[in-house]
Each structure stands twice: as structure tokens, then as C-alpha cells.
Scaffold this motif. Structure first.
Motif, PDB file in Angstrom:
ATOM      1  N   LEU A  57       0.625  -1.126   0.613  1.00 21.55           N
ATOM      2  CA  LEU A  57       0.201  -0.113   0.284  1.00 21.55           C
ATOM      3  C   LEU A  57       1.121   1.614  -0.005  1.00 21.55           C
ATOM      4  O   LEU A  57       0.351   2.281  -0.739  1.00 21.55           O
ATOM      5  N   SER A  58       1.810   1.264   1.009  1.00 24.28           N
ATOM      6  CA  SER A  58       2.432   2.308   0.827  1.00 24.28           C
ATOM      7  C   SER A  58       3.304   2.868  -1.057  1.00 24.28           C
ATOM      8  O   SER A  58       4.520   4.337  -0.431  1.00 24.28           O
ATOM      9  N   LYS A  59       3.172   1.934  -1.432  1.00 31.08           N
ATOM     10  CA  LYS A  59       3.937   2.710  -2.669  1.00 31.08           C
ATOM     11  C   LYS A  59       3.206   2.817  -3.769  1.00 31.08           C
ATOM     12  O   LYS A  59       3.126   3.563  -4.467  1.00 31.08           O
ATOM     13  N   LYS A  60       1.452   3.055  -3.369  1.00 30.07           N
ATOM     14  CA  LYS A  60       1.060   3.662  -4.056  1.00 30.07           C
ATOM     15  C   LYS A  60      -0.299   5.110  -3.099  1.00 30.07           C
ATOM     16  O   LYS A  60      -0.526   5.734  -3.960  1.00 30.07           O
ATOM     17  N   TYR A  61      -0.327   4.383  -2.071  1.00 35.47           N
ATOM     18  CA  TYR A  61      -0.395   5.968  -1.179  1.00 35.47           C
ATOM     19  C   TYR A  61      -0.466   6.131  -0.021  1.00 35.47           C
ATOM     20  O   TYR A  61       0.974   5.618   0.157  1.00 35.47           O
ATOM     21  N   GLU A  62      -0.460   7.375   0.411  1.00 33.94           N
ATOM     22  CA  GLU A  62       0.363   7.623   1.471  1.00 33.94           C
ATOM     23  C   GLU A  62      -0.572   7.435   2.893  1.00 33.94           C
ATOM     24  O   GLU A  62      -2.204   7.137   2.984  1.00 33.94           O
ATOM     25  N   LEU A  63       0.012   6.633   3.753  1.00 34.35           N
ATOM     26  CA  LEU A  63       0.092   6.100   5.403  1.00 34.35           C
ATOM     27  C   LEU A  63      -0.185   6.790   6.426  1.00 34.35           C
ATOM     28  O   LEU A  63       0.934   7.258   6.775  1.00 34.35           O
ATOM     29  N   HIS A  64      -1.007   6.814   7.104  1.00 32.16           N
ATOM     30  CA  HIS A  64      -1.127   7.706   8.494  1.00 32.16           C
ATOM     31  C   HIS A  64      -1.531   6.669   9.429  1.00 32.16           C
ATOM     32  O   HIS A  64      -2.673   5.845   9.249  1.00 32.16           O
ATOM     33  N   ILE A  65      -1.573   6.736  10.500  1.00 33.51           N
ATOM     34  CA  ILE A  65      -2.305   6.472  11.715  1.00 33.51           C
ATOM     35  C   ILE A  65      -2.632   7.351  13.044  1.00 33.51           C
ATOM     36  O   ILE A  65      -2.178   8.176  13.212  1.00 33.51           O
ATOM     37  N   ILE A  66      -3.910   6.405  13.329  1.00 35.08           N
ATOM     38  CA  ILE A  66      -4.627   7.331  14.083  1.00 35.08           C
ATOM     39  C   ILE A  66      -5.056   6.783  15.684  1.00 35.08           C
ATOM     40  O   ILE A  66      -5.472   5.197  15.221  1.00 35.08           O
ATOM     41  N   THR A  67      -4.573   6.605  16.941  1.00 33.34           N
ATOM     42  CA  THR A  67      -4.329   5.881  17.640  1.00 33.34           C
ATOM     43  C   THR A  67      -5.197   6.931  19.085  1.00 33.34           C
ATOM     44  O   THR A  67      -4.735   7.954  19.159  1.00 33.34           O
TER      45      THR A  67
ATOM     46  N   ALA B  46      -6.024  14.871  12.583  1.00 31.94           N
ATOM     47  CA  ALA B  46      -5.052  14.110  11.598  1.00 31.94           C
ATOM     48  C   ALA B  46      -4.690  14.553   9.851  1.00 31.94           C
ATOM     49  O   ALA B  46      -4.561  14.390   9.498  1.00 31.94           O
ATOM     50  N   LEU B  47      -6.229  14.504   9.697  1.00 31.65           N
ATOM     51  CA  LEU B  47      -6.856  15.415   8.027  1.00 31.65           C
ATOM     52  C   LEU B  47      -5.747  16.176   8.612  1.00 31.65           C
ATOM     53  O   LEU B  47      -4.779  15.867   6.723  1.00 31.65           O
ATOM     54  N   ASP B  48      -6.125  17.704   8.923  1.00 35.32           N
ATOM     55  CA  ASP B  48      -5.009  18.471   8.157  1.00 35.32           C
ATOM     56  C   ASP B  48      -3.142  17.698   8.472  1.00 35.32           C
ATOM     57  O   ASP B  48      -2.381  18.754   8.308  1.00 35.32           O
ATOM     58  N   LEU B  49      -3.146  16.929   9.576  1.00 35.17           N
ATOM     59  CA  LEU B  49      -1.478  16.675   9.707  1.00 35.17           C
ATOM     60  C   LEU B  49      -1.109  16.130   8.042  1.00 35.17           C
ATOM     61  O   LEU B  49       0.207  16.349   8.261  1.00 35.17           O
ATOM     62  N   ALA B  50      -2.275  15.680   7.618  1.00 28.96           N
ATOM     63  CA  ALA B  50      -2.074  14.751   6.701  1.00 28.96           C
ATOM     64  C   ALA B  50      -1.797  15.147   5.207  1.00 28.96           C
ATOM     65  O   ALA B  50      -1.687  14.946   4.353  1.00 28.96           O
TER      66      ALA B  50
END
Length: 228
Positions: free
Chosen positions: A117-127, A169-173
Motif C-alpha cells: 500500500l505504501s507504494k501507492k498511497y500515503e499511510l497514516h496512523i490514528i490511535t 489527523a486530516l490536517d496533519l496529513a
């Protein structure tokens, strides 16, 4: 999956990081260190639902971080009829957090899927997990490398499903809700929380026990390679 998706947000515990397995190994270690003669399986059968309930109360701002850490242990020992001093419960509570990240089991297929997935999208964590613990878990299990941003509830001051943490998280990303999707195990915190702010979501039912037609659902992370 929609080709407008550019950002994929993941929960950490029970979604990528195998919390139940790592937690069980942690209790085995700290019980051994402190010579606590308790059947591990009996303890975990009682502790896991109590912990689940305490996290729900924590999300709802009904208990503090300190109350969660102490109460889940105190209630579990009380329920199995084992007398443990308050002092030792506090020590166990600290040791649990210390040793938890020394175990780094992730769900089957995690690294393969994230690499894909990391090759096609930006990945993020929300925890919702505690900042120091989540950071250590991600480093120890070699997960941090895949994620552009990591948002935890202690940074924001609120917990999922509060809309503020998703918007933070949206703003950070630097992402927009309509170009994003959330993947997590908790129907209330992860899935409904994301949907309420306009983020599409996929429920990871890792135990295959929460069948629902209300949300998109997978039971194995490898399925994400087919969906994306």
C-alpha cells in the motif's frame, strides 16, 4: 475501491499490532518477575473484557489514564479472587507498559500489505493509545517506516470517535476526507467515528465475530491488496 483515495488511515492496536497476543506475553513476563502465582489463561479471560470496558470509559472521558491503568488490574484480580496490594498493582501497571512494547507480534500479512500500500498511497496512523507506548510499539515492530503521520489522542486531547481527532489527523496529513479511508477494528471508535466526518471506512474484524452488513468489512489484512 474508489480511485480518488490518496490517504489510508490505520488504527494500531487490534488492527496492525496484535495487542491480545503481545499483552498476554507481557502479563506472563511480569507475573514471573513478581512471582505472582496466577493461571495466565484464567486471568486473561477475565482481564480482556474488563480492559475493553475501561477503554470504552476512557474514550468517553469517564476515567483517566491513571484510573484505567490501575482499575483494569484491580478489577481483574478481584474477580478471580486473588488478593494483591495496591502498591503491587501500581508496580504491575508500570511494568506492563514498560514491557508491552518488547513484544512485537503483528497480524498475519501486516508488513506485506503495508509495503504494498505504501507504494501507492500515503499511510497514516490514528490511535487512542498512550503516546509513549504507541511510539515504542511501532519502533519495536518495525511499523513506523510505513507511515507519513501518526496522530494519537494525547496530542489532540480527545479520543476516537471524537471528530476532532479525525480532523486533526486530516490536517496533519494534508489530506481531505473525500480522498481518505480509515481501517480499524472498533466499530464505534474507528468506523463510525470516521464516517461521521466524511471519511470512508473498512472494519477489520480480526476475530471474525462481528459480522455486519452496515459497513465494509474484512477478516484478513491480505484482503486489502485485492481492494486497493
Amino acid at each position: 475501491m474508489s480511485n480518488t483515495i490518496k490517504h489510508i488511515f490505520f488504527d494500531l492496536d487490534h488492527t496492525l499490532w496484535d495487542f491480545d497476543k503481545n499483552s498476554g506475553l507481557t502479563f506472563e513476563k511480569i507475573f514471573d518477575i513478581h512471582h505472582i502465582d496466577v493461571g495466565l489463561k484464567d486471568f486473561l479471560n477475565v482481564y480482556e473484557p474488563i480492559n475493553f470496558q475501561y477503554w470504552k470509559l476512557y474514550r468517553e472521558e469517564k476515567v483517566t489514564k491513571a484510573e484505567l491503568r490501575y482499575g483494569r488490574l484491580k478489577d481483574a484480580f478481584d474477580k478471580i479472587g486473588v488478593s494483591i496490594s495496591n502498591e503491587l498493582i501500581h508496580v504491575l501497571s508500570e511494568d506492563y507498559i514498560t514491557y508491552l512494547s518488547s513484544f512485537n507480534h503483528v497480524f498475519d500479512g501486516t508488513h506485506d500489505v503495508l509495503n504494498y500500500l505504501s507504494k501507492k498511497y500515503e499511510l497514516h496512523i490514528i490511535t487512542n493509545g498512550f503516546e509513549e507506548a504507541q511510539e515504542n510499539k511501532m519502533k519495536a515492530s518495525n511499523l513506523k517506516q510505513y507511515f507519513a503521520t501518526i496522530t494519537n489522542s494525547e496530542m489532540v486531547g480527545v479520543k476516537k470517535p471524537n471528530p476532532k481527532i479525525f480532523n486533526f489527523a486530516l490536517d496533519l496529513a494534508n489530506a481531505r476526507a473525500e480522498n481518505s479511508i480509515m481501517i480499524g477494528d472498533n466499530l464505534e471508535a474507528d468506523i463510525q467515528g470516521a464516517i461521521d466526518v466524511g471519511i470512508d471506512a473498512i472494519h477489520f474484524d480480526y476475530s471474525n465475530t462481528n459480522k455486519t452488513n452496515k459497513f465494509k468489512q474484512i477478516t484478513h489484512l491480505a484482503r486489502l491488496k485485492e481492494l486497493f
